[in-house]
Design an enzyme around this catalytic site. Structure first.
Site, mmCIF file in Angstrom:
data_model
loop_
_atom_site.group_PDB
_atom_site.id
_atom_site.type_symbol
_atom_site.label_atom_id
_atom_site.label_comp_id
_atom_site.label_asym_id
_atom_site.label_seq_id
_atom_site.Cartn_x
_atom_site.Cartn_y
_atom_site.Cartn_z
ATOM 1 N N PRO A 90 0.802 -1.228 0.000
ATOM 2 C CA PRO A 90 0.000 0.000 0.000
ATOM 3 C C PRO A 90 0.835 1.279 0.000
ATOM 4 O O PRO A 90 0.358 2.336 -0.416
ATOM 5 C CB PRO A 90 -0.826 -0.109 1.290
ATOM 6 C CG PRO A 90 -0.839 -1.551 1.628
ATOM 7 C CD PRO A 90 0.482 -2.084 1.166
ATOM 8 N N GLU A 117 1.049 -8.628 8.490
ATOM 9 C CA GLU A 117 1.039 -7.195 8.770
ATOM 10 C C GLU A 117 1.936 -6.405 7.830
ATOM 11 O O GLU A 117 1.668 -5.258 7.522
ATOM 12 C CB GLU A 117 1.475 -6.946 10.222
ATOM 13 C CG GLU A 117 1.444 -5.482 10.645
ATOM 14 C CD GLU A 117 0.035 -4.903 10.637
ATOM 15 O OE1 GLU A 117 -0.099 -3.676 10.518
ATOM 16 O OE2 GLU A 117 -0.941 -5.691 10.733
ATOM 17 N N ARG A 155 0.174 -7.837 -21.683
ATOM 18 C CA ARG A 155 -0.616 -7.491 -22.869
ATOM 19 C C ARG A 155 0.092 -6.475 -23.760
ATOM 20 O O ARG A 155 -0.265 -6.315 -24.930
ATOM 21 C CB ARG A 155 -1.995 -6.968 -22.456
ATOM 22 C CG ARG A 155 -1.965 -5.635 -21.722
ATOM 23 C CD ARG A 155 -3.343 -5.264 -21.189
ATOM 24 N NE ARG A 155 -4.314 -5.105 -22.251
ATOM 25 C CZ ARG A 155 -4.429 -4.010 -22.985
ATOM 26 N NH1 ARG A 155 -3.611 -2.985 -22.789
ATOM 27 N NH2 ARG A 155 -5.342 -3.933 -23.930
ATOM 28 N N ASP A 170 -5.372 2.308 -26.135
ATOM 29 C CA ASP A 170 -6.041 2.104 -24.856
ATOM 30 C C ASP A 170 -6.212 3.418 -24.102
ATOM 31 O O ASP A 170 -5.455 4.368 -24.290
ATOM 32 C CB ASP A 170 -5.227 1.171 -23.953
ATOM 33 C CG ASP A 170 -5.285 -0.263 -24.420
ATOM 34 O OD1 ASP A 170 -6.257 -0.617 -25.099
ATOM 35 O OD2 ASP A 170 -4.358 -1.021 -24.102
#
Length: 246
Positions: A90, A117, A155, A170
């Site tokens: 994160p 954790e 991709r 895209d």
């Protein structure tokens, strides 16, 4: 051929994802190889423990440095090219299409998927080259995030999508969101395809697509326009959109 290694405690999570759709085709076309490694096998204790209590106390368990350092050493001992070693967490940089394009140029990627954790900080400071977050939320582990990054990178490899123009057009690749798409029938329950797309005039169709791409970006992601260099025509369209908004 790109080589991708994934260090995880849950290797079975990857079997379905890597063996379906575009990722399966990419392997068949020899654009990429995957190696999913359970780093528990590198633990140096008889119980194969990979986590421990954090120094200073606190909730949760922390992944120990030894198994992950040794796993990476094993994967890189005969490498011709220095791999990018990617930590999914994160606290990492927010993942973007630009980052996907950057990683797609590499020969070897190693993904480290954590659980519990967090990681011993020495993994972050002395082993990895990149820390990536796929969004401002917390998952139970890094596996799903690794799958997202792997899919978005593979991709982009040459030949994987078949149509070389596909990844270039895209959303985010051009800096704007992609224009709307339509297919047959031209009239579906009274809902009609824009006339310009049926005109056969490729110049007008391309102009419509560029305008709609800008319109969609203005309405849905105006933040993308802050650092986007507009052409004179795009500036006119943007003023038109703003007037309509008023």
């Amino acid at each position: 051929m790109m080589k991708i290694d994934v260090l995880t405690l849950f290797p079975n999570m990857f079997s379905g994802v890597l063996n379906e759709s575009i990722l399966k085709k990419a392997q068949e076309k020899q654009a990429v190889t995957f190696n999913i490694v359970n780093f528990r096998q590198f633990a140096d204790n008889k119980h194969q423990t990979v986590d421990d209590y954090p120094y200073g106390g606190g909730a949760g368990m922390v992944l120990k440095p030894q198994p992950i350092f040794d796993a990476v050493a094993h994967l890189t001992k005969e490498c011709e090219h220095q791999p990018r070693i990617i930590l999914l967490c994160p606290q990492g940089e927010r993942y973007t299409q630009k980052k996907a394009e950057e990683l797609a140029k590499e020969n070897h990627l190693i993904f480290i998927c954590g659980h519990y954790e967090g990681y011993d900080e020495r993994i972050r400071e002395h082993l990895v080259t990149d820390e990536i977050s796929i969004g401002d939320y917390v998952l139970t582990g890094g596996e799903l995030a690794a799958m997202v990054v792997i899919d978005s990178v593979v991709r982009l490899l040459p030949g994987v999508l078949g149509n070389e123009a596909s990844p270039v057009l895209d959303s985010f690749s051009s800096g704007l969101l992609e224009h709307p798409h339509y297919t047959r029938p031209a009239d579906f329950r009274g809902l009609k395809v824009p006339d310009v797309l049926l005109s056969g005039n490729h110049r007008l169709i391309e102009e419509w697509r560029q305008k709609e791409s800008l319109r969609r970006t203005f309405l849905r992601r105006p933040d993308l326009l802050e650092n986007y260099e507009l052409t004179d025509q795009q500036k006119k369209w943007l003023e038109e959109f703003k007037k309509n908004e008023r």
